[in-house]
Design a protein around this motif. Structure first.
Motif, PDB file in Angstrom:
ATOM      1  N   LYS A 141       0.947  -1.171   0.051  1.00  0.00           N
ATOM      2  CA  LYS A 141      -0.117   0.124  -0.111  1.00  0.00           C
ATOM      3  C   LYS A 141       0.817   1.358   0.165  1.00  0.00           C
ATOM      4  O   LYS A 141       0.538   2.009  -0.822  1.00  0.00           O
ATOM      5  CB  LYS A 141      -0.907  -0.099   1.210  1.00  0.00           C
ATOM      6  CG  LYS A 141      -1.992   0.883   1.100  1.00  0.00           C
ATOM      7  CD  LYS A 141      -3.098   0.525   2.243  1.00  0.00           C
ATOM      8  CE  LYS A 141      -2.422   0.098   3.601  1.00  0.00           C
ATOM      9  NZ  LYS A 141      -3.544  -0.336   4.471  1.00  0.00           N
ATOM     10  N   CYS A 185       1.010   3.888  -2.655  1.00  0.00           N
ATOM     11  CA  CYS A 185       0.574   5.065  -2.236  1.00  0.00           C
ATOM     12  C   CYS A 185       1.052   5.693  -1.018  1.00  0.00           C
ATOM     13  O   CYS A 185       0.718   5.416   0.124  1.00  0.00           O
ATOM     14  CB  CYS A 185      -0.976   5.054  -1.968  1.00  0.00           C
ATOM     15  SG  CYS A 185      -2.056   6.359  -1.343  1.00  0.00           S
ATOM     16  N   SER A 201      -0.613   7.134   2.283  1.00  0.00           N
ATOM     17  CA  SER A 201      -1.265   6.276   3.107  1.00  0.00           C
ATOM     18  C   SER A 201      -1.027   5.991   4.387  1.00  0.00           C
ATOM     19  O   SER A 201      -1.900   5.918   5.327  1.00  0.00           O
ATOM     20  CB  SER A 201      -1.698   4.929   2.210  1.00  0.00           C
ATOM     21  OG  SER A 201      -0.517   4.258   2.134  1.00  0.00           O
ATOM     22  N   MET A 237      -1.670   8.862   6.771  1.00  0.00           N
ATOM     23  CA  MET A 237      -3.193   9.001   6.786  1.00  0.00           C
ATOM     24  C   MET A 237      -3.915   7.881   7.651  1.00  0.00           C
ATOM     25  O   MET A 237      -4.679   8.394   8.484  1.00  0.00           O
ATOM     26  CB  MET A 237      -3.871   8.980   5.428  1.00  0.00           C
ATOM     27  CG  MET A 237      -3.486  10.308   4.545  1.00  0.00           C
ATOM     28  SD  MET A 237      -3.652  10.004   2.966  1.00  0.00           S
ATOM     29  CE  MET A 237      -5.523   9.884   2.786  1.00  0.00           C
ATOM     30  N   CYS A 250      -1.841  10.821  -3.289  1.00  0.00           N
ATOM     31  CA  CYS A 250      -2.542   9.496  -3.051  1.00  0.00           C
ATOM     32  C   CYS A 250      -2.822   8.863  -4.656  1.00  0.00           C
ATOM     33  O   CYS A 250      -3.007   9.466  -5.626  1.00  0.00           O
ATOM     34  CB  CYS A 250      -3.816   9.785  -2.610  1.00  0.00           C
ATOM     35  SG  CYS A 250      -3.903  10.154  -0.811  1.00  0.00           S
ATOM     36  N   VAL A 251      -2.463   7.587  -4.765  1.00  0.00           N
ATOM     37  CA  VAL A 251      -2.777   6.690  -5.879  1.00  0.00           C
ATOM     38  C   VAL A 251      -3.462   5.655  -5.595  1.00  0.00           C
ATOM     39  O   VAL A 251      -3.362   4.835  -4.639  1.00  0.00           O
ATOM     40  CB  VAL A 251      -1.251   6.287  -6.195  1.00  0.00           C
ATOM     41  CG1 VAL A 251      -1.711   5.544  -7.640  1.00  0.00           C
ATOM     42  CG2 VAL A 251      -0.170   7.511  -6.440  1.00  0.00           C
ATOM     43  N   VAL A 252      -4.781   5.501  -6.338  1.00  0.00           N
ATOM     44  CA  VAL A 252      -5.765   4.607  -6.191  1.00  0.00           C
ATOM     45  C   VAL A 252      -5.579   3.298  -6.796  1.00  0.00           C
ATOM     46  O   VAL A 252      -5.075   3.391  -8.026  1.00  0.00           O
ATOM     47  CB  VAL A 252      -7.144   5.221  -6.504  1.00  0.00           C
ATOM     48  CG1 VAL A 252      -8.283   4.125  -6.384  1.00  0.00           C
ATOM     49  CG2 VAL A 252      -7.444   6.379  -5.922  1.00  0.00           C
ATOM     50  N   TRP A 282      -4.663  -1.934  -4.373  1.00  0.00           N
ATOM     51  CA  TRP A 282      -4.025  -2.022  -2.768  1.00  0.00           C
ATOM     52  C   TRP A 282      -5.016  -1.505  -1.858  1.00  0.00           C
ATOM     53  O   TRP A 282      -4.851  -1.803  -0.612  1.00  0.00           O
ATOM     54  CB  TRP A 282      -2.572  -1.321  -2.746  1.00  0.00           C
ATOM     55  CG  TRP A 282      -2.544   0.049  -3.764  1.00  0.00           C
ATOM     56  CD1 TRP A 282      -2.803   1.259  -2.991  1.00  0.00           C
ATOM     57  CD2 TRP A 282      -2.204   0.068  -4.744  1.00  0.00           C
ATOM     58  NE1 TRP A 282      -2.822   2.112  -4.055  1.00  0.00           N
ATOM     59  CE2 TRP A 282      -2.427   1.458  -5.214  1.00  0.00           C
ATOM     60  CE3 TRP A 282      -1.864  -0.856  -5.891  1.00  0.00           C
ATOM     61  CZ2 TRP A 282      -2.104   1.960  -6.631  1.00  0.00           C
ATOM     62  CZ3 TRP A 282      -1.868  -0.215  -7.271  1.00  0.00           C
ATOM     63  CH2 TRP A 282      -1.741   0.890  -7.550  1.00  0.00           C
ATOM     64  N   CYS A 283      -5.890  -0.518  -2.310  1.00  0.00           N
ATOM     65  CA  CYS A 283      -6.775   0.205  -1.296  1.00  0.00           C
ATOM     66  C   CYS A 283      -7.737  -0.675  -0.692  1.00  0.00           C
ATOM     67  O   CYS A 283      -7.903  -0.804   0.287  1.00  0.00           O
ATOM     68  CB  CYS A 283      -7.573   1.305  -2.124  1.00  0.00           C
ATOM     69  SG  CYS A 283      -6.885   2.364  -3.018  1.00  0.00           S
ATOM     70  N   CYS A 334      -7.521  -0.438   3.017  1.00  0.00           N
ATOM     71  CA  CYS A 334      -7.193   0.783   3.708  1.00  0.00           C
ATOM     72  C   CYS A 334      -8.159   1.543   4.343  1.00  0.00           C
ATOM     73  O   CYS A 334      -9.372   1.594   3.936  1.00  0.00           O
ATOM     74  CB  CYS A 334      -6.779   1.817   2.322  1.00  0.00           C
ATOM     75  SG  CYS A 334      -6.360   3.459   3.080  1.00  0.00           S
ATOM     76  N   CYS A 380      -8.681   4.546   5.425  1.00  0.00           N
ATOM     77  CA  CYS A 380      -8.847   5.800   4.787  1.00  0.00           C
ATOM     78  C   CYS A 380      -9.945   5.810   3.557  1.00  0.00           C
ATOM     79  O   CYS A 380     -10.467   6.943   3.180  1.00  0.00           O
ATOM     80  CB  CYS A 380      -7.673   6.600   4.133  1.00  0.00           C
ATOM     81  SG  CYS A 380      -6.227   6.579   5.286  1.00  0.00           S
ATOM     82  N   ARG A 381     -10.212   4.969   3.162  1.00  0.00           N
ATOM     83  CA  ARG A 381     -11.081   4.758   1.978  1.00  0.00           C
ATOM     84  C   ARG A 381     -12.376   5.463   2.095  1.00  0.00           C
ATOM     85  O   ARG A 381     -12.751   6.191   1.284  1.00  0.00           O
ATOM     86  CB  ARG A 381     -11.572   3.530   1.607  1.00  0.00           C
ATOM     87  CG  ARG A 381     -10.588   2.515   1.144  1.00  0.00           C
ATOM     88  CD  ARG A 381     -11.048   1.051   0.615  1.00  0.00           C
ATOM     89  NE  ARG A 381     -11.332   0.236   1.782  1.00  0.00           N
ATOM     90  CZ  ARG A 381     -11.747  -0.810   2.049  1.00  0.00           C
ATOM     91  NH1 ARG A 381     -12.194  -1.473   0.905  1.00  0.00           N
ATOM     92  NH2 ARG A 381     -12.058  -1.403   3.299  1.00  0.00           N
ATOM     93  N   CYS A 433     -11.026   9.248   1.761  1.00  0.00           N
ATOM     94  CA  CYS A 433      -9.816   9.535   0.824  1.00  0.00           C
ATOM     95  C   CYS A 433     -10.598  10.252  -0.233  1.00  0.00           C
ATOM     96  O   CYS A 433     -11.315   9.863  -0.912  1.00  0.00           O
ATOM     97  CB  CYS A 433      -9.118   8.150   0.363  1.00  0.00           C
ATOM     98  SG  CYS A 433      -7.855   8.517  -0.797  1.00  0.00           S
ATOM     99  N   ALA A 483      -8.711  10.886  -3.020  1.00  0.00           N
ATOM    100  CA  ALA A 483      -8.539  10.325  -4.365  1.00  0.00           C
ATOM    101  C   ALA A 483      -9.386   9.038  -4.684  1.00  0.00           C
ATOM    102  O   ALA A 483     -10.034   8.715  -5.964  1.00  0.00           O
ATOM    103  CB  ALA A 483      -7.166   9.642  -4.421  1.00  0.00           C
ATOM    104  N   TYR A 484      -9.776   8.299  -3.648  1.00  0.00           N
ATOM    105  CA  TYR A 484     -10.865   7.159  -3.636  1.00  0.00           C
ATOM    106  C   TYR A 484     -11.935   7.403  -4.256  1.00  0.00           C
ATOM    107  O   TYR A 484     -12.809   7.133  -5.066  1.00  0.00           O
ATOM    108  CB  TYR A 484     -10.716   6.459  -2.427  1.00  0.00           C
ATOM    109  CG  TYR A 484     -11.369   5.032  -2.497  1.00  0.00           C
ATOM    110  CD1 TYR A 484     -10.494   3.961  -2.616  1.00  0.00           C
ATOM    111  CD2 TYR A 484     -12.510   4.674  -2.191  1.00  0.00           C
ATOM    112  CE1 TYR A 484     -10.962   2.765  -2.981  1.00  0.00           C
ATOM    113  CE2 TYR A 484     -13.163   3.462  -2.109  1.00  0.00           C
ATOM    114  CZ  TYR A 484     -12.267   2.466  -2.488  1.00  0.00           C
ATOM    115  OH  TYR A 484     -12.708   1.134  -2.448  1.00  0.00           O
TER     116      TYR A 484
HETATM  117  S1  SF4 Z   1      -7.872   4.620  -0.251  1.00  0.00           S
HETATM  118 FE1  SF4 Z   1      -6.680   6.512  -0.611  1.00  0.00          FE
HETATM  119  S2  SF4 Z   1      -4.922   6.701   1.082  1.00  0.00           S
HETATM  120 FE2  SF4 Z   1      -5.877   4.480   1.011  1.00  0.00          FE
HETATM  121  S3  SF4 Z   1      -4.239   3.424  -0.204  1.00  0.00           S
HETATM  122 FE3  SF4 Z   1      -6.241   4.093  -1.690  1.00  0.00          FE
HETATM  123  S4  SF4 Z   1      -5.441   6.291  -2.451  1.00  0.00           S
HETATM  124 FE4  SF4 Z   1      -4.216   5.770  -0.868  1.00  0.00          FE
END
Ligand code: SF4
Length: 384
Positions: A13, A17, A20, A23, A215-217, A220-221, A226, A228-229, A232, A234-235
């Motif tokens: 992850k 990203c 992450s 975060m 942040c790269v989606v 791995w999210c 993650c 933070c989803r 986040c 970016a998500y």
């Molecule tokens: S949800 Fe956001 S912070 Fe978490 S890995 Fe994906 S892009 Fe990164």
């Protein structure tokens, strides 16, 4: 044991990203029952591995095993799956020409690659210029492969740092044993390639530690759940792209577009459930989520004292046979009680698996295409 900010298990992850890690560190730990179950399985796996490799008298082993067994999450399957892991360790041991140096649940430090990075390797074996690292995975939802696995490579770099001065090590083999998914994989890498990889990720490690970068989606999210989803950006922006696609559609969808919409809607559905969970937790904690509140869900009536209620019925003359249903426990509960092995030995001949109802799935799903003719035939067979 506390976890490193740049943990090896989350490396996939933070390598993709970078922000992450920082975060996620701001959010509360959400490890639930399955994490506790995993820790219990690791405890037993370690105990069994130590007994085999280092020796342990029967009494001490039984005492420790009984303590694990008394845990509320203990199930017979934990015993069977840890047996499978230790059997694999014995296979790895056989790859050495003489007894290897073996350690279990060992802290390895890879902070020379990722700032303050450390982790716990389940099993390390060294001998004859070769380092083997075996990771026991107790998860049963995401299949983990060993090839190019960054978690395993970080463990190996930590092990090289720890043992490289004591032992001459040229090659490394990494192994993952995930018995609940019948998944075992291994992968070889030379020390030279491993060190080169370590050097190549140092800048990203620093960025992740500093909490910088974009942040790269990606996969791995979700595959690393993650935390933070829900919040986040970016998500969320990926979902906006989905909405933009839906906006552009003409009045009537083609079948091609229906397929595309289904793919996109799957992501939205998952995101919606992540948002719902987040909002529920926030609202219950007294926070304000604009436009939403928590209400009581539906509930069913129940007796507050079932024994007394049934006693009243029985004394009023109602026959006891009318008050109780004798229902067998489910197949799943049976398997839980006996463990997979015991269940197979005793009951395999009595188990049938009728064809499931047709359901749609993405093309990438590993299951075969549904065949109505086969399903009808299977139904006939079952009825005969
Ligand atoms: S949800 Fe956001 S912070 Fe978490 S890995 Fe994906 S892009 Fe990164």
């Amino acid at each position: 044991m506390s976890h490193a900010l740049l943990s090896a298990s989350a490396a996939d992850k933070w390598l993709h990203c970078a922000p992450s890690a920082r975060m996620e560190a701001l959010l509360p730990d959400t490890a639930g029952e399955s994490a506790q179950e995993g820790s219990l399985a690791h405890e037993l796996a370690e105990l069994k591995a130590r007994r085999h490799f280092h020796g342990m008298d029967k009494g001490a082993f039984t005492r420790k095993f009984n303590k694990i067994k008394s845990h509320e999450l203990y199930a017979v399957d934990i015993d069977n799956y840890t047996d499978a892991y230790v059997e694999y360790l014995k296979d790895v041991e056989m790859m050495f020409t003489s007894k290897p140096y073996a350690v279990f649940e060992t802290k390895v430090d890879y902070s020379h690659i990722a700032p303050e990075g450390f982790g716990t390797a389940d099993c390390i074996m060294i001998g004859g210029g070769h380092l083997h690292i075996v990771d026991f995975k107790y998860g049963k939802t995401v299949k983990v492969d060993c090839t190019e696995n960054p978690q395993m490579k970080l463990y190996a770099l930590g092990a090289l740092k720890k043992y490289g001065l004591l032992y001459s090590i040229e090659d490394v083999t990494l192994h993952i044993v995930q018995p609940r998914m019948s998944n075992i994989s291994s992968w070889d890498i030379t020390c030279e390639d491993l060190n080169a990889w370590g050097q190549s990720i140092k800048p990203v490690g620093q960025m992740a530690y500093d909490g910088t970068g974009e942040c790269v989606v990606g996969h791995w999210c979700d595959s690393h759940f993650c935390k933070c989803r829900a919040t986040c950006r970016a998500y969320m922006e990926r979902m906006q792209a989905v909405a933009a696609f839906l906006d552009k559609l003409p009045p009537t969808l083609t079948d091609e577009e229906v397929g595309q919409c289904l793919t996109l809607a799957t992501d939205i559905k998952k995101w919606y459930s992540i948002l719902e969970n987040y909002a529920m937790t926030a609202l219950l904690a007294g926070k304000n989520i604009a436009g939403w509140k928590v209400v009581e869900g539906r509930s069913n009536r129940a007796f507050n004292d079932i024994d007394q209620a049934y006693k009243t019925l029985a004394t009023s003359g109602i026959d006891e046979s009318l008050l109780y249903n004798r229902v067998p426990i489910t197949l799943t509960d049976c398997e839980k009680m006996l463990g997979k092995k015991g269940f197979t030995q005793m009951l395999a001949d009595y188990v049938v698996k009728p064809p499931g109802k047709p359901t749609i799935a993405p093309q990438s799903d590993p299951r075969e295409h549904y065949n109505p003719a086969m399903a009808d035939f299977a139904g006939l067979e079952t009825n005969n």
